[in-house]
Design a protein around this motif. Structure first.
Motif, PDB file in Angstrom:
ATOM      1  N   GLU A 142       0.813  -1.219   0.000  1.00 44.81           N
ATOM      2  CA  GLU A 142       0.000   0.000   0.000  1.00 44.81           C
ATOM      3  C   GLU A 142       0.845   1.267   0.000  1.00 44.81           C
ATOM      4  O   GLU A 142       0.397   2.330  -0.429  1.00 44.81           O
ATOM      5  CB  GLU A 142      -0.927   0.011   1.217  1.00 44.81           C
ATOM      6  N   ASN A 177      -1.196  -4.350   3.410  1.00 42.88           N
ATOM      7  CA  ASN A 177      -2.573  -4.278   3.898  1.00 42.88           C
ATOM      8  C   ASN A 177      -2.916  -5.437   4.826  1.00 42.88           C
ATOM      9  O   ASN A 177      -4.076  -5.736   5.073  1.00 42.88           O
ATOM     10  CB  ASN A 177      -3.566  -4.228   2.730  1.00 42.88           C
ATOM     11  N   CYS A 199      -0.108  -3.144   8.956  1.00 47.61           N
ATOM     12  CA  CYS A 199      -0.978  -1.961   8.891  1.00 47.61           C
ATOM     13  C   CYS A 199      -1.562  -1.549  10.237  1.00 47.61           C
ATOM     14  O   CYS A 199      -2.381  -0.629  10.300  1.00 47.61           O
ATOM     15  CB  CYS A 199      -2.108  -2.209   7.891  1.00 47.61           C
TER      16      CYS A 199
END
Length: 408
Positions: A282, A296, A334
């Motif tokens: 990401e 992610n 994340c």
């Protein structure tokens, strides 16, 4: 019918070819949702066939431990080859009953009074961690309309596990009864003995553990109807010595002809190398010369075993960095946890990573899936399976409701 020699050759060859094809066809992972756990049914069946061969050759029962492999959508296939499953909670026992269609072999360090009757309803075997737990529940077992075979977990005080977090035989362990605390004879109503001191171990570790088990509890084994050797038998690993395992089990059976059942309950060996966790880059950030690919997925939420073991998972298409590696990245999760990254080292890639690239973690179906958390409210990965005909089926995609339900 598979012979032992053919099964070993097919199993080892299959895993090598399977891993190679996954790396070679990395682009095909674009077809899956991200993040997503993807289980390959053909790989699972190869494991099950090998485990079934051990069952038949050694005259033992192999059951699936849900604490390591709880991919319940595959339970009909598991039940086709194995002799049942083992639970460590009421939820696991109920899942076994509803999705595998059999009663559970149940063991938990303690049992809760408000769950006890339901637990008996879903169980064929129940193992107690202490003599006091047996004393508390023995009358209710006796009064229950269904026959339940009860056993005691004992501690052989031997293990070859090097990580204390996973070592049930370490000094001060709360798991299993020491030989010094056991009576001279099995208590009335107790029919079995259970030990579990392995973790990703081979047949030689089992052989050594059996020596300690027999030295301390041999007189009680001769009074028992069954012995459960627990899990941690990494039977489906490519270098596992299958003939030696069968020889060890056959020898044990010969020494104790009184036993009606000898049981092994691996979970990891069932799910070993049966699937992956697909993720996406990401963002890419830099800190003091370290390139960090932000994914992610979260190691804290989706792969907590990578942090607690700790170990470095395999990333398809990546390699260990060396002096000639040009494109080296640390992989970050994340969540807000500062340590949410692979702390055991970095990964070298053949090309620079870009936002949107897929990162695929190998061997994520056993233990990893069952340990996920909702820390930070991080969304759980979807779950899917590649069927034996090659078609992908999306089984679930967790949403806000799953997160909210966990909190009240």
């Amino acid at each position: 019918m598979l012979t032992l020699k053919k099964a070993e050759e097919q199993s080892s060859a299959f895993f090598c070819i399977f891993a190679f094809l996954l790396i070679y066809e990395m682009m095909n992972f674009e077809q899956f949702p991200s993040p997503c756990y993807v289980m390959f049914e053909e790989s699972l069946e190869a494991n099950l066939q090998l485990l079934d061969l051990v069952q038949q050759s050694a005259d033992v029962k192999i059951i699936c431990a849900l604490k390591g492999f709880a991919f319940w959508q595959s339970f009909p296939l598991v039940r086709h080859y194995l002799s049942g499953a083992t639970a460590s909670s009421l939820n696991e026992a109920r899942l076994i009953s509803e999705e595998m269609g059999c009663d559970a072999h149940t063991y938990a360090p303690v049992y809760l009074e408000d769950e006890w009757r339901d637990l008996m309803l879903y169980s064929s075997h129940i193992t107690f961690n202490s003599l006091s737990q047996w004393a508390k529940y023995r009358q209710s077992v006796s009064d229950f309309p269904k026959k339940i075979s009860c056993g005691l977990r004992v501690n052989p005080e031997y293990s070859e596990i090097k990580t204390d977090l996973y070592n049930p035989a370490r000094p001060g362990s709360r798991l299993g009864i020491l030989a010094s605390a056991m009576p001279q004879h099995l208590p009335e109503g107790i029919e079995g003995l259970h030990f579990h001191t392995l973790c990703e171990n081979n047949s030689h570790a089992l052989e050594n553990c059996l020596k300690a088990f027999e030295e301390r509890f041999g007189h009680l084994i001769r009074e028992a109807k069954w012995v459960n050797m627990g899990g941690g038998h990494l039977i489906t690993e490519a270098n596992y010595d299958i003939p030696h395992l069968i020889s060890v089990l056959q020898g044990f059976r010969k020494r104790y002809p009184n036993l009606e059942e000898v049981i092994l309950e691996p979970g990891e060996a069932v799910g070993w190398r049966t699937g992956v966790l697909v993720s996406t880059v990401e963002d890419i950030v830099e800190n003091k010369g370290i390139q960090i690919a932000m994914l992610n997925v979260s190691f804290a939420c989706h792969m907590p075993d990578c942090l607690e073991m700790p170990y470095k998972p395999t990333v398809l298409g990546a390699a260990e960095p060396n002096g000639e590696s040009k494109f080296v990245y640390r992989l970050g999760g994340c969540s807000c946890l500062a340590g949410d990254f692979i702390g055991m080292g970095d990964f070298a890639f053949p090309e620079p990573l870009e936002i949107g690239d897929r990162i695929v973690f190998d061997d994520m179906i056993h233990y990893t899936m069952v340990k996920t958390t909702f820390f930070n409210g991080v969304q759980h990965p979807a779950i899917g399976v590649v069927k034996r005909d090659g078609e992908f089926e999306l089984l679930s995609k967790p949403d806000y409701a799953a997160y909210k339900a966990k909190l009240g």
